[in-house]
Design a protein around this motif. Structure first.
Motif, PDB file in Angstrom:
ATOM      1  N   PRO A 144       7.984  36.094  -8.662  1.00  0.00           N
ATOM      2  CA  PRO A 144       8.720  35.680  -9.858  1.00  0.00           C
ATOM      3  C   PRO A 144       9.581  34.451  -9.590  1.00  0.00           C
ATOM      4  CG  PRO A 144       8.947  38.045  -9.470  1.00  0.00           C
ATOM      5  CD  PRO A 144       8.324  37.461  -8.242  1.00  0.00           C
ATOM      6  N   GLU A 145       9.940  33.769 -10.658  1.00  0.00           N
ATOM      7  CA  GLU A 145      10.864  32.638 -10.542  1.00  0.00           C
ATOM      8  C   GLU A 145      12.231  33.137 -10.076  1.00  0.00           C
ATOM      9  OE1 GLU A 145      10.458  29.396 -10.939  1.00  0.00           O
ATOM     10  OE2 GLU A 145       8.322  29.570 -11.392  1.00  0.00           O
ATOM     11  N   LEU A 146      12.922  32.298  -9.341  1.00  0.00           N
ATOM     12  CA  LEU A 146      14.254  32.648  -8.872  1.00  0.00           C
ATOM     13  C   LEU A 146      15.238  32.526 -10.030  1.00  0.00           C
ATOM     14  CD1 LEU A 146      16.146  33.399  -6.566  1.00  0.00           C
ATOM     15  CD2 LEU A 146      16.379  30.969  -6.041  1.00  0.00           C
ATOM     16  N   GLY A 147      15.790  33.648 -10.464  1.00  0.00           N
ATOM     17  CA  GLY A 147      16.759  33.657 -11.551  1.00  0.00           C
ATOM     18  C   GLY A 147      18.180  33.608 -11.019  1.00  0.00           C
ATOM     19  N   ALA A 148      19.105  34.062 -11.854  1.00  0.00           N
ATOM     20  CA  ALA A 148      20.515  34.081 -11.454  1.00  0.00           C
ATOM     21  C   ALA A 148      20.703  35.029 -10.268  1.00  0.00           C
ATOM     22  CB  ALA A 148      21.384  34.518 -12.625  1.00  0.00           C
ATOM     23  N   PHE A 149      21.448  34.576  -9.283  1.00  0.00           N
ATOM     24  CA  PHE A 149      21.665  35.355  -8.076  1.00  0.00           C
ATOM     25  C   PHE A 149      23.138  35.715  -7.995  1.00  0.00           C
ATOM     26  CE2 PHE A 149      22.249  35.770  -3.406  1.00  0.00           C
ATOM     27  CZ  PHE A 149      21.332  36.773  -3.173  1.00  0.00           C
ATOM     28  N   TYR A 150      23.448  36.989  -8.253  1.00  0.00           N
ATOM     29  CA  TYR A 150      24.834  37.428  -8.362  1.00  0.00           C
ATOM     30  C   TYR A 150      25.312  38.104  -7.078  1.00  0.00           C
ATOM     31  CZ  TYR A 150      24.199  36.685 -13.404  1.00  0.00           C
ATOM     32  OH  TYR A 150      23.946  36.140 -14.640  1.00  0.00           O
ATOM     33  N   ASN A 151      25.952  37.341  -6.227  1.00  0.00           N
ATOM     34  CA  ASN A 151      26.753  37.861  -5.125  1.00  0.00           C
ATOM     35  C   ASN A 151      26.071  38.954  -4.304  1.00  0.00           C
ATOM     36  OD1 ASN A 151      29.008  37.931  -3.496  1.00  0.00           O
ATOM     37  ND2 ASN A 151      30.071  39.441  -4.740  1.00  0.00           N
ATOM     38  N   ARG A 152      24.888  38.657  -3.795  1.00  0.00           N
ATOM     39  CA  ARG A 152      24.241  39.552  -2.834  1.00  0.00           C
ATOM     40  C   ARG A 152      24.242  38.892  -1.458  1.00  0.00           C
ATOM     41  NH1 ARG A 152      23.606  44.799  -4.534  1.00  0.00           N
ATOM     42  NH2 ARG A 152      22.463  44.945  -6.513  1.00  0.00           N
ATOM     43  N   THR A 153      25.273  38.131  -1.176  1.00  0.00           N
ATOM     44  CA  THR A 153      25.322  37.343   0.058  1.00  0.00           C
ATOM     45  C   THR A 153      25.242  38.214   1.300  1.00  0.00           C
ATOM     46  OG1 THR A 153      26.668  35.681  -1.065  1.00  0.00           O
ATOM     47  CG2 THR A 153      26.598  35.601   1.330  1.00  0.00           C
ATOM     48  N   SER A 154      26.003  39.305   1.332  1.00  0.00           N
ATOM     49  CA  SER A 154      26.014  40.150   2.528  1.00  0.00           C
ATOM     50  C   SER A 154      24.658  40.808   2.741  1.00  0.00           C
ATOM     51  CB  SER A 154      27.107  41.218   2.419  1.00  0.00           C
ATOM     52  OG  SER A 154      26.872  42.072   1.304  1.00  0.00           O
ATOM     53  N   GLU A 155      24.039  41.281   1.654  1.00  0.00           N
ATOM     54  CA  GLU A 155      22.709  41.891   1.782  1.00  0.00           C
ATOM     55  C   GLU A 155      21.682  40.864   2.249  1.00  0.00           C
ATOM     56  OE1 GLU A 155      24.661  42.148  -0.861  1.00  0.00           O
ATOM     57  OE2 GLU A 155      24.610  44.160  -1.763  1.00  0.00           O
ATOM     58  N   LEU A 156      21.793  39.649   1.723  1.00  0.00           N
ATOM     59  CA  LEU A 156      20.865  38.584   2.108  1.00  0.00           C
ATOM     60  C   LEU A 156      20.989  38.265   3.590  1.00  0.00           C
ATOM     61  CD1 LEU A 156      18.770  36.514   1.105  1.00  0.00           C
ATOM     62  CD2 LEU A 156      20.671  34.955   0.619  1.00  0.00           C
ATOM     63  N   LEU A 317      19.501  49.304  -2.332  1.00  0.00           N
ATOM     64  CA  LEU A 317      20.481  48.519  -3.074  1.00  0.00           C
ATOM     65  C   LEU A 317      21.325  49.392  -3.988  1.00  0.00           C
ATOM     66  CD1 LEU A 317      18.915  45.145  -4.279  1.00  0.00           C
ATOM     67  CD2 LEU A 317      20.434  45.572  -2.359  1.00  0.00           C
ATOM     68  N   THR A 318      22.612  49.102  -3.985  1.00  0.00           N
ATOM     69  CA  THR A 318      23.532  49.720  -4.935  1.00  0.00           C
ATOM     70  C   THR A 318      24.038  48.633  -5.878  1.00  0.00           C
ATOM     71  OG1 THR A 318      25.336  49.435  -3.336  1.00  0.00           O
ATOM     72  CG2 THR A 318      24.169  51.543  -3.339  1.00  0.00           C
ATOM     73  N   GLY A 319      24.993  48.983  -6.741  1.00  0.00           N
ATOM     74  CA  GLY A 319      25.429  48.066  -7.787  1.00  0.00           C
ATOM     75  C   GLY A 319      26.241  46.883  -7.280  1.00  0.00           C
ATOM     76  N   LEU A 320      26.346  45.895  -8.132  1.00  0.00           N
ATOM     77  CA  LEU A 320      27.149  44.707  -7.846  1.00  0.00           C
ATOM     78  C   LEU A 320      28.631  45.027  -7.933  1.00  0.00           C
ATOM     79  CD1 LEU A 320      25.128  42.220 -10.070  1.00  0.00           C
ATOM     80  CD2 LEU A 320      25.123  42.259  -7.571  1.00  0.00           C
ATOM     81  N   ASP A 321      29.444  44.181  -7.301  1.00  0.00           N
ATOM     82  CA  ASP A 321      30.886  44.375  -7.384  1.00  0.00           C
ATOM     83  C   ASP A 321      31.417  43.870  -8.729  1.00  0.00           C
ATOM     84  OD1 ASP A 321      31.015  41.581  -7.210  1.00  0.00           O
ATOM     85  OD2 ASP A 321      31.508  41.589  -5.079  1.00  0.00           O
ATOM     86  N   ILE A 344      32.733  48.661 -18.528  1.00  0.00           N
ATOM     87  CA  ILE A 344      31.953  48.138 -17.404  1.00  0.00           C
ATOM     88  C   ILE A 344      31.615  49.186 -16.343  1.00  0.00           C
ATOM     89  CG2 ILE A 344      32.089  46.603 -15.411  1.00  0.00           C
ATOM     90  CD1 ILE A 344      33.385  44.527 -17.171  1.00  0.00           C
ATOM     91  N   PRO A 345      32.558  50.026 -15.898  1.00  0.00           N
ATOM     92  CA  PRO A 345      32.245  50.954 -14.792  1.00  0.00           C
ATOM     93  C   PRO A 345      31.101  51.910 -15.081  1.00  0.00           C
ATOM     94  CG  PRO A 345      34.617  50.805 -15.137  1.00  0.00           C
ATOM     95  CD  PRO A 345      33.977  50.110 -16.291  1.00  0.00           C
ATOM     96  N   HIS A 346      30.811  52.171 -16.347  1.00  0.00           N
ATOM     97  CA  HIS A 346      29.749  53.110 -16.678  1.00  0.00           C
ATOM     98  C   HIS A 346      28.379  52.633 -16.192  1.00  0.00           C
ATOM     99  CE1 HIS A 346      32.625  55.294 -18.904  1.00  0.00           C
ATOM    100  NE2 HIS A 346      32.617  54.569 -20.000  1.00  0.00           N
ATOM    101  N   TYR A 347      28.223  51.327 -16.001  1.00  0.00           N
ATOM    102  CA  TYR A 347      26.893  50.779 -15.727  1.00  0.00           C
ATOM    103  C   TYR A 347      26.643  50.503 -14.258  1.00  0.00           C
ATOM    104  CZ  TYR A 347      26.863  50.702 -20.725  1.00  0.00           C
ATOM    105  OH  TYR A 347      26.927  51.102 -22.035  1.00  0.00           O
ATOM    106  N   GLN A 348      27.560  50.970 -13.402  1.00  0.00           N
ATOM    107  CA  GLN A 348      27.345  51.038 -11.948  1.00  0.00           C
ATOM    108  C   GLN A 348      26.913  49.719 -11.319  1.00  0.00           C
ATOM    109  OE1 GLN A 348      28.819  54.451 -12.209  1.00  0.00           O
ATOM    110  NE2 GLN A 348      27.967  54.074 -10.186  1.00  0.00           N
ATOM    111  N   GLY A 349      27.292  48.584 -11.942  1.00  0.00           N
ATOM    112  CA  GLY A 349      26.961  47.292 -11.364  1.00  0.00           C
ATOM    113  C   GLY A 349      25.484  46.966 -11.377  1.00  0.00           C
ATOM    114  N   ASN A 350      24.694  47.647 -12.235  1.00  0.00           N
ATOM    115  CA  ASN A 350      23.262  47.378 -12.331  1.00  0.00           C
ATOM    116  C   ASN A 350      23.038  46.155 -13.220  1.00  0.00           C
ATOM    117  OD1 ASN A 350      20.486  47.515 -13.516  1.00  0.00           O
ATOM    118  ND2 ASN A 350      20.348  49.382 -12.290  1.00  0.00           N
TER     119      ASN A 350
END
Length: 470
Positions: A144-156, A317-321, A344-350
């Motif tokens: 897939p095309e590279l879309g928005a990348f939200y703060n997965r720096t540590s996992e990367l 993977l777990t949710g975003l911060d 916001i907290p209901h959606y577990q950073g998904n």
């Protein structure tokens, strides 16, 4: 440096000397695509040919060139060979006496043009008489095309360390749908692809049999490999041999399509067990490659040892911060974060869940949140469809256990689950483990709970009751 027209003129003269025929449109398209560092799939798409015709014509073309020149010619060394021949004036007298037409009539939207810029656009390597260039062979047409990348720096960084430094053989990225597995993998591939000789992204969504899968991968590896091209000495290696011979990165997306629906996590469909044996080979045999598996559930069972003692590495993977979560909402035009502090907290950073809800709020108007109680969980139809895909794959026991967990008002430990459940203890433990592997429940301090979004989805299903039992 020579331009593209001169390279094609020389190739045409070589083919004419061997066959008495000039390059046809398809052969010219293959050579042009090769000089532009394109794979066969991309050449077929650009010039309007089928994949099979491009592959077959390409193999025959390399054979013709190899027999006439008395050395092995293929996609990876065609460029350096042509440069070397030009510099040594081989065939020069013939090329001056005969030139191909100024333009090949190549089918499709892209056509060969004699005005293509200087040949240096295709390579930064100096011309030499040394070994053929080792340009990586990449087929990322299914990535897939590279879309928005939200703060997965540590996992990367963790993934890069596992692959580049610790040389893992087999790696899995798992997590619930929409959590960002594929996005993370795409970013990873973009950053490390040049470290490998072969890079392939392959989707298992069509559920190919292992024989079909193996055939396509071997075709990818062998099409540009330097082998003896004489008619009587062609050979094809087994798939694992290619992983041993070269430094390869193979990404297999949508691995969950190999597994049976209605069973516990990771149970292979009948007839697909050969994949498990292949993954075991990748894990245990000595090689220099990495196989990355992406899916809703793990395809291999991880040994209970530290990462330094195994060739398998796993990331669930777990949710975003909160920072990344707010960035998603801002991207959808929802800038007043104080309005969503309870939502916001209901959606577990998904990311996918958040995008679905943000779009609904945007379309209905931000004021819609003013009319909702703090504990409201929005569940747009597209989000319900995503949840249904995963819920419908569950075994009967897993669904029963989810219903039991949803009826608990607070997180519950295993002892209480065993006490309250009509499910046999052994089956309950297996179902609990399976739900954890799927990322559908959360475990905190030995207490188990269902994510709020999934809880809301389950309570809305027909037949669900808050009464005890099932």
């Amino acid at each position: 440096m020579r331009n593209l027209k001169e390279i094609l003129n020389l190739a045409d003269e070589i083919v004419f000397t061997q066959t008495g025929q000039h390059l046809d449109d398809l052969q010219a398209a293959i050579l042009q695509g090769t000089l532009e560092r394109k794979g066969y799939k991309e050449i077929a798409k650009d010039f309007g040919y089928s994949d099979s015709s491009v592959r077959n014509t390409g193999a025959e073309l390399w054979r013709i060139l190899s027999e006439e020149l008395g050395e092995e010619i293929n996609k990876s060394n065609f460029l350096s060979t042509m440069e070397r021949l030009q510099n040594s004036n081989v065939f020069a007298h013939n090329v001056t006496a005969h030139n191909v037409t100024d333009s090949f009539n190549i089918c499709g939207s892209a056509k060969y043009s004699p005005e293509i810029p200087n040949f240096s656009q295709f390579t930064n390597q100096e011309t030499s008489n040394s070994e053929p260039s080792q340009t990586p062979h990449q087929d990322l047409s299914e990535m897939p095309e590279l879309g928005a990348f939200y703060n997965r720096t540590s996992e990367l960084e963790t993934l890069k360390t596992w692959i580049l430094e610790q040389r893992c053989h087999l790696m899995t990225i798992t997590g619930i749908s929409g959590i960002g597995k594929t996005t993370l993998a795409v970013q990873l591939v973009h950053q490390i692809k040049d470290e490998f000789e072969y890079v392939l992204w392959y989707s298992l969504a069509p559920s190919p049999t292992f024989a079909e899968f193996q055939k396509q991968l071997i075709q990818f590896f062998s099409e540009s490999e330097t082998v003896d091209l004489s008619r009587n000495n062609r050979q094809t290696l087994s798939l694992i041999k290619y992983l041993q011979k070269y430094r390869c990165l193979v990404v297999l997306d949508d691995v969950h399509h190999l597994f049976s629906s209605g069973e516990l996590a990771g149970k292979y469909q009948p007839g697909y067990e050969e994949y498990r044996l292949f993954f075991k080979q990748v894990e245990q045999l000595s090689h220099q490659s990495c196989l990355l598996l992406i899916g809703w559930e793990p395809a291999v069972v991880l040994p209970k040892v530290s990462p330094q003692k195994t060739a398998i590495f796993a990331l669930q993977l777990t949710g975003l911060d909160m920072t990344a979560t707010e960035a998603i909402l801002r991207d959808y035009g929802l800038s007043e974060m104080e309005k969503y502090s309870a939502l916001i907290p209901h959606y577990q950073g998904n990311p996918l869940w958040l995008q679905s809800v943000a779009l609904q709020i945007q379309e209905l108007g931000e004021s819609v949140t003013d009319l909702l109680p703090d504990d409201t969980i929005l569940l747009p139809e597209d989000l319900k469809e995503v949840l249904a895909l995963q819920f419908n794959r569950l075994s009967t026991i897993e669904k029963q256990l989810l219903f039991l967990l949803v009826k608990e008002s607070t997180p519950v430990n295993l002892a209480k689950l065993l006490e309250n459940s009509p499910i046999p203890a052994l089956d309950l433990r297996n179902a609990l483990q399976s739900l954890l592997r799927r990322g559908l429940i959360e475990k905190i301090d030995n207490l188990y709970m269902v994510y709020p979004v999934l809880r809301q989805y389950i309570t809305q299903k027909p037949g669900f009751s808050q009464k005890p039992g099932f």
